[in-house]
Design a protein around this motif. Structure first.
Motif: not given
Length: 72
Positions: A27-31, A14-20, A40-47, A62-69
């Protein structure tokens, strides 16, 4: 593999996930698509975490998208 496995476990619990990613965009976008297709809630970001500005950007986004970490 370890990061993807962790992302799957967090998302399945049930966690919202940021895939870095830095170089493995496909691979990240496939996941991300895998998790989204399962409702499930997932967001991708390059860094590049070796760059402090990009690491800060990742955390800020991550904080902006999910509100908190909850875990990093």
């Amino acid at each position: 593999g370890i990061g993807a496995a962790c992302a799957r476990v967090f998302a399945q619990n049930g966690w919202r996930v940021l895939i870095h990613y830095n170089q493995s965009a496909s691979m990240a976008r496939a996941l991300q698509q895998e998790l989204l297709s399962q409702g499930q809630d997932a967001f991708c970001l390059k860094a590049d975490l070796a760059n402090p500005e990009e690491a800060r950007f990742l955390i800020d986004q991550a904080a902006r998208v999910f509100g908190r970490i909850d875990a990093l």
